[in-house]
Design a protein around this motif. Structure first.
Motif, mmCIF file in Angstrom:
data_model
loop_
_atom_site.group_PDB
_atom_site.id
_atom_site.type_symbol
_atom_site.label_atom_id
_atom_site.label_comp_id
_atom_site.label_asym_id
_atom_site.label_seq_id
_atom_site.Cartn_x
_atom_site.Cartn_y
_atom_site.Cartn_z
ATOM 1 N N LYS A 274 0.800 -1.221 0.000
ATOM 2 C CA LYS A 274 0.000 0.000 0.000
ATOM 3 C C LYS A 274 0.839 1.279 0.000
ATOM 4 C CE LYS A 274 -3.470 -2.784 0.196
ATOM 5 N NZ LYS A 274 -4.255 -3.052 -1.015
ATOM 6 N N TYR A 275 2.141 1.142 -0.167
ATOM 7 C CA TYR A 275 3.010 2.315 -0.224
ATOM 8 C C TYR A 275 3.858 2.234 -1.486
ATOM 9 C CZ TYR A 275 1.631 3.474 4.512
ATOM 10 O OH TYR A 275 0.892 3.804 5.619
ATOM 11 N N GLN A 276 3.957 3.373 -2.199
ATOM 12 C CA GLN A 276 4.648 3.384 -3.472
ATOM 13 C C GLN A 276 6.111 2.977 -3.353
ATOM 14 O OE1 GLN A 276 3.776 3.444 -6.495
ATOM 15 N NE2 GLN A 276 5.859 3.560 -7.343
ATOM 16 N N ASP A 277 6.775 3.390 -2.281
ATOM 17 C CA ASP A 277 8.182 3.007 -2.106
ATOM 18 C C ASP A 277 8.342 1.495 -2.037
ATOM 19 O OD1 ASP A 277 8.838 5.638 -2.125
ATOM 20 O OD2 ASP A 277 9.181 5.819 0.035
ATOM 21 N N ASP A 278 7.407 0.822 -1.340
ATOM 22 C CA ASP A 278 7.452 -0.644 -1.268
ATOM 23 C C ASP A 278 7.192 -1.263 -2.641
ATOM 24 O OD1 ASP A 278 7.966 -0.537 1.433
ATOM 25 O OD2 ASP A 278 5.891 -0.894 2.038
ATOM 26 N N ILE A 279 6.223 -0.718 -3.355
ATOM 27 C CA ILE A 279 5.894 -1.251 -4.683
ATOM 28 C C ILE A 279 7.076 -1.078 -5.634
ATOM 29 C CG2 ILE A 279 4.427 -0.899 -6.718
ATOM 30 C CD1 ILE A 279 2.142 -0.237 -4.804
ATOM 31 N N ALA A 280 7.710 0.099 -5.589
ATOM 32 C CA ALA A 280 8.857 0.359 -6.469
ATOM 33 C C ALA A 280 9.997 -0.613 -6.212
ATOM 34 C CB ALA A 280 9.327 1.798 -6.294
ATOM 35 N N ARG A 281 10.198 -0.970 -4.962
ATOM 36 C CA ARG A 281 11.272 -1.902 -4.617
ATOM 37 C C ARG A 281 11.054 -3.289 -5.196
ATOM 38 N NH1 ARG A 281 12.623 -3.512 0.804
ATOM 39 N NH2 ARG A 281 14.226 -4.583 -0.382
#
Length: 304
Positions: A274-281
């Protein structure tokens, strides 16, 4: 109230019949809460099934579910009662016109002008039996509201200055949840039976997914759970809970996915993270690496 859930094994079986896979420890806490009429305090990470146990228990017992969603600034008037000032003013004006002001004076703070909020509703008698009162995310409130709750949870009663004390004839089944964004005062916890709701083991999460998304194949379900369990070991801002596992499985089923692939994972990461930084990783090669590790972890159990 406890006749249908007369022992721990029955509690566990009934919850499972309603698609909630509880471990022995949680089933014990539920049994004791029903037997001793004590509130339950469930603490743990978001998405681990704390709120869902209240819904399931209400359905299993055939009781009404009353939910008090906590938030910063929540006070007694929002949680217990409010007076319908608009209706009161209309009654006053009508009384002035009809020259009955003296007669209405004593009824302005009567039941017909009272708006009952969750805590007061839970203290009232219910034809189907005591309701399940869910006080959700208590850690979002502040200490003054916690102190106010002590009366309600200690004596199952609330006080309305204009009407006096209203006590429950049949105490509600109370479940208090916390995501532990802050520590809740010990005085409140002492009035409850405490249980920490952790992320489940692989097998229990697989059982949960099978109960909640039975249309998923055994192979896909195992891959989903293995991937999510491996994902929780990564350095993420917000680890996916069981709720996200179930949501992801349903998304994959809607896409007619038969097995995981890096491409499918990248396209559907928004269901579990649910967080873009996590998704980008997790885009690209990282998703493939975790999927390979998850499948490697599955291999020994599949061979055995």
């Amino acid at each position: 109230m406890t006749s249908d859930l007369s022992d721990i094994d029955t509690v566990q079986a009934v919850l499972r019949d309603h698609a909630y896979v509880a471990d022995r420890a949680l089933s014990t806490v539920v049994f004791l809460a029903l037997t001793l009429k004590r509130p339950i305090f469930l603490e743990g990470e978001p998405g681990t099934g704390k709120t869902e146990i209240a819904r399931t228990l209400a359905a299993a017992l055939g009781r009404q579910l009353i939910r008090l969603q906590c938030y910063e600034g929540l006070d007694a008037s929002s949680a217990v009662y409010e007076w319908n000032f608009a209706a009161q003013m209309l009654a006053i004006r009508t009384a002035q016109v009809t020259d009955t002001a003296a007669a209405i004076k004593d009824t302005l703070f009567g039941p017909e002008f009272l708006i009952e909020r969750p805590l007061l509703q839970a203290m009232r008698s219910h034809s189907g039996g005591a309701p399940v009162l869910l006080i959700d995310e208590i850690d979002r409130t502040d200490e003054p509201f916690e102190a106010f709750l002590l009366e309600a949870l200690s004596d199952y009663q609330v006080t309305i200055p204009e009407l006096g004390t209203i006590a429950a004839d049949d105490p509600p089944i109370v479940i208090v949840t916390s995501n532990r964004t802050r520590e809740v005062h010990d005085a409140l916890k002492r009035r409850c039976l405490y249980h920490w709701v952790d992320y489940p083991s692989f097998q229990r999460e697989l059982d949960i997914l099978t109960a909640r998304a039975p249309e998923a194949s055994a192979t896909l379900s195992r891959e989903i759970v293995a991937f999510v369990q491996r994902l929780r070991t990564e350095d993420l801002f917000k680890k996916p809970g069981v709720a996200e596992t179930i949501d992801w499985a349903k998304c994959l089923l809607a896409l007619d996915v038969l097995e995981l692939s890096p491409e499918v994972i990248s396209d559907t990461l928004g269901a579990i993270l649910k967080y873009q930084d996590d998704i980008a990783r997790l885009q690209g090669l990282e998703a493939k690496r975790i999927l390979d590790e998850a499948r490697a972890a599955l291999a020994p159990s599949e061979q055995s």
